[in-house]
Structures are given as C-alpha cells and as structure tokens.
Design an enzyme around this catalytic site. Structure first.
Site, short mmCIF file in Angstrom:
data_model
loop_
_atom_site.label_atom_id
_atom_site.label_comp_id
_atom_site.label_asym_id
_atom_site.label_seq_id
_atom_site.Cartn_x
_atom_site.Cartn_y
_atom_site.Cartn_z
N ASP A 46 0.89 -1.60 -0.21
CA ASP A 46 0.50 0.16 -0.07
C ASP A 46 0.89 1.30 -0.04
O ASP A 46 0.61 2.13 -0.24
CB ASP A 46 -0.97 0.14 1.03
N SER A 47 2.28 1.15 0.32
CA SER A 47 3.17 2.46 -0.30
C SER A 47 2.75 2.87 -1.59
O SER A 47 3.48 3.98 -1.64
CB SER A 47 4.77 1.95 -0.04
N ASP A 85 -0.92 -6.52 0.12
CA ASP A 85 -1.08 -5.07 1.51
C ASP A 85 -2.95 -5.37 1.97
O ASP A 85 -3.16 -5.02 0.62
CB ASP A 85 -1.12 -4.11 1.51
N LYS A 115 -0.62 -9.23 3.51
CA LYS A 115 -0.66 -8.92 4.66
C LYS A 115 -1.19 -7.86 4.62
O LYS A 115 -2.19 -6.84 4.66
CB LYS A 115 1.35 -8.25 3.22
N GLU A 117 -1.36 -5.58 8.87
CA GLU A 117 -0.30 -4.95 9.93
C GLU A 117 -0.27 -5.32 12.04
O GLU A 117 -1.37 -4.19 11.44
CB GLU A 117 0.09 -3.05 9.60
N GLU A 184 9.44 -4.62 9.89
CA GLU A 184 10.13 -2.71 9.01
C GLU A 184 10.46 -1.81 10.53
O GLU A 184 10.15 -1.28 11.41
CB GLU A 184 8.64 -2.47 8.25
O1 KIV Z 1 3.72 -1.02 1.75
C1 KIV Z 1 4.56 -1.65 1.42
O2 KIV Z 1 5.18 -1.22 0.79
C2 KIV Z 1 5.24 -2.18 2.27
C3 KIV Z 1 6.67 -2.67 2.66
C4 KIV Z 1 7.47 -0.75 3.30
C5 KIV Z 1 7.37 -3.39 3.50
O3 KIV Z 1 4.44 -2.70 3.55
#
Ligand code: KIV
Length: 289
Positions: A46-47, A85, A115, A117, A184
């Site tokens: 989600d970056s 994510d 994924k 968090e 992270e």
């Molecule tokens: O969103 C993302 O790119 C991430 C990485 C920084 C691990 O969660």
C-alpha cells in the site's frame, strides 16, 4: 515458464539459509521487470499510496486501489508469488469482513497471499483467513498505517519494553498461522532475535542483516520519481528519475527546435498516392513537407 514459490518452498528457504528477495511492484511493467530480474516474491504494497498515487501516507489507499494494482501486477508477473497489502482498516472490522476483503484481493486481483500490519491482536483474523485457505504475511515494527497513532516513522525496538512486545507479537503471528513476517524499521539485534525465534521467514526493511530476506520499495531501489528522499536503510541501485527527466527534457527541446520528428519517423506515400499528392500540390498550391 517460471513457477511461483509455494509456502513449503518459502519455509524450506529459511531452513536452508537461502535469502529471500522481495520487491514491491504496482503495475504491469514493474511486475514484469521484477519477475525477469528474479525476485522471489512481489509485494503489492500500500506504499503505492505514496509512490504512485501521491498521498502523504498509506491511510487513504482503498481496497479498490489494491485490487486494481494487483490485477496489473498479476498480468505482468505470471510466475511469481504475489502478496498484496490489505489497506487501512479493511481487516479491523471483524473476521468476516476481513475474510471478504482478502478474498476480493485474491479473486478479483489475483493475489496469492495478503499482508496485514499488526501483532497478537490480529490472531483471530489470521486464523479465519488461513482456515479459508488464504496465506497471510504479518508485518511488525513500523506499521505505516498507524502513523497517526505512532506519531511518525521511527525505528522500533530500541527500548526493552518495545523489544519484548515485538518478540511476543512475532511468536503470536507465527502461532496464528502467518507464513512470513515483514519487519520494518526494527533494530538489528531484535530483528535477528525474532528471526531466530520463529520458524517462518522474516523479511526485513530497515531491520538489518539478520533477517531471512529483504524487501525494498521499487521506487526507492531505482530512485524512480521526483524528490525521492535518501533513506539510510535503502540501497539505491539506479537513478531512473534523473534518466527519465533528462530524456523528457531532451524530447521537449527537440520538438521546440524541430529536431524531432526526422524524415525517418514519418510515413511516406506509395507510388500511386504520391502521384495523387503531386496533382493536389499542383491544384491547391500547397507545399509537400
Ligand atoms: O507497503 C509496502 O510497500 C510495505 C513494505 C514497506 C514492506 O509494506
């Protein structure tokens, strides 16, 4: 054709001490290039909120955004495991809602895994997903979706209490059934201790040398964009942003000076049409280019 890694193979990589190379990708070309370059896993992070959509944080990213980008990645990387994510709050509304959202990422997006968090507090959600056949990656340390609560992007695990909580959360995630854990911005000794204490691979970003694998953001690794900040934990392998800016600037200059297009970039008439053109030229007095 390249085959995507399976969960047992990923576990075996840890056991054999083979490092795992993960990279984010957000669209067809980035996924295709990542696959051709041999990454083990692609993360549709989600970056993308920051590096593709121009938000300040990952909080505004929606499930629809993640599905859209995962679909493009899945078209580009047909032989690589794709982890997507779950965006902000889409796994905090009860286990059933979490399952519905994760299933959409897989069914509509083409993700192989999701994924989330968080730590021990996610045990119920992880249980529910894994029971439904959805592989889950955990994410501990700096959790960018909680940036407003944490109050900034700072290294985790410096104080004893924080370090103990990270270790406990990693064990809880393992027990709940994740097949890997992203760490992270975690201090190197704590990341190494977690890596040694869990049977699933750890994948670090800013978590030092002791992890089982590493992940970087595509745009950081390539400095792809404008004004990409230097980050201590990133190794920059190319400066694509400068290359792109220079190329576009050269193009603009060529258009302004009429250096582009040249004759070779145009399409000419066949013989019969050339004759017609001659008569038109004569008739209307226009000049052939
Ligand atoms: O969103 C993302 O790119 C991430 C990485 C920084 C691990 O969660």
């Amino acid at each position: 054709m390249k085959q995507a890694l399976t969960l047992p193979k990923i576990k075996a990589m840890k056991q054999a001490g083979h490092k795992i190379a993960m990279l984010t990708a957000y669209d067809y070309p980035s996924a295709k290039l990542a696959e051709e370059a041999g990454v083990d896993m692609i993360l549709v992070g989600d970056s993308l909120g920051n590096v593709v959509l121009g938000y300040d944080t990952t909080v505004p990213v929606t499930l629809e955004d993640m599905i859209y980008h995962t679909r493009a990645v899945a078209r580009g990387a047909t032989g690589t495991m794709i982890v997507t994510d779950m965006p902000f709050a889409t796994y905090r509304l009860g286990a059933s809602e979490t399952l519905r959202n994760a299933a959409r990422l897989m069914r509509e997006g083409g993700a192989h895994a999701v994924k989330m968090e968080g730590g021990a507090d996610l045990a119920e959600e992880i249980n529910r997903l894994t029971a439904a056949g959805i592989p889950v990656v955990g994410h501990l340390g700096l959790t960018p979706q909680s940036v407003h609560q944490i109050g900034g992007y700072r290294v985790q695990g410096k104080q004893q209490e924080e370090a103990e909580k990270l270790l406990a959360d990693a064990k809880a995630l393992e027990q709940a059934g994740v097949f890997a854990i992203v760490l992270e911005l975690v201090t190197e000794p704590i990341a190494a201790a977690i890596t040694q204490s869990v049977s699933v691979p750890t994948i670090g970003i800013g978590a030092g040398r002791g992890c089982d694998g590493q992940v970087l953001v595509y745009h950081d690794l390539l400095r792809y964009g404008s004004g990409i900040r230097d980050k201590r934990f990133v190794k920059t392998y190319a400066d694509i942003g400068s290359v792109i800016r220079q190329a576009i600037s050269d193009y603009v200059g060529d258009v302004k000076s009429a250096a582009f297009p040249e004759e070779k970039h145009g399409f000419q008439l066949d013989e019969a049409a050339a004759k017609t053109m001659e008569s038109i030229t004569r008739l209307y007095g226009v000049e052939a280019p």
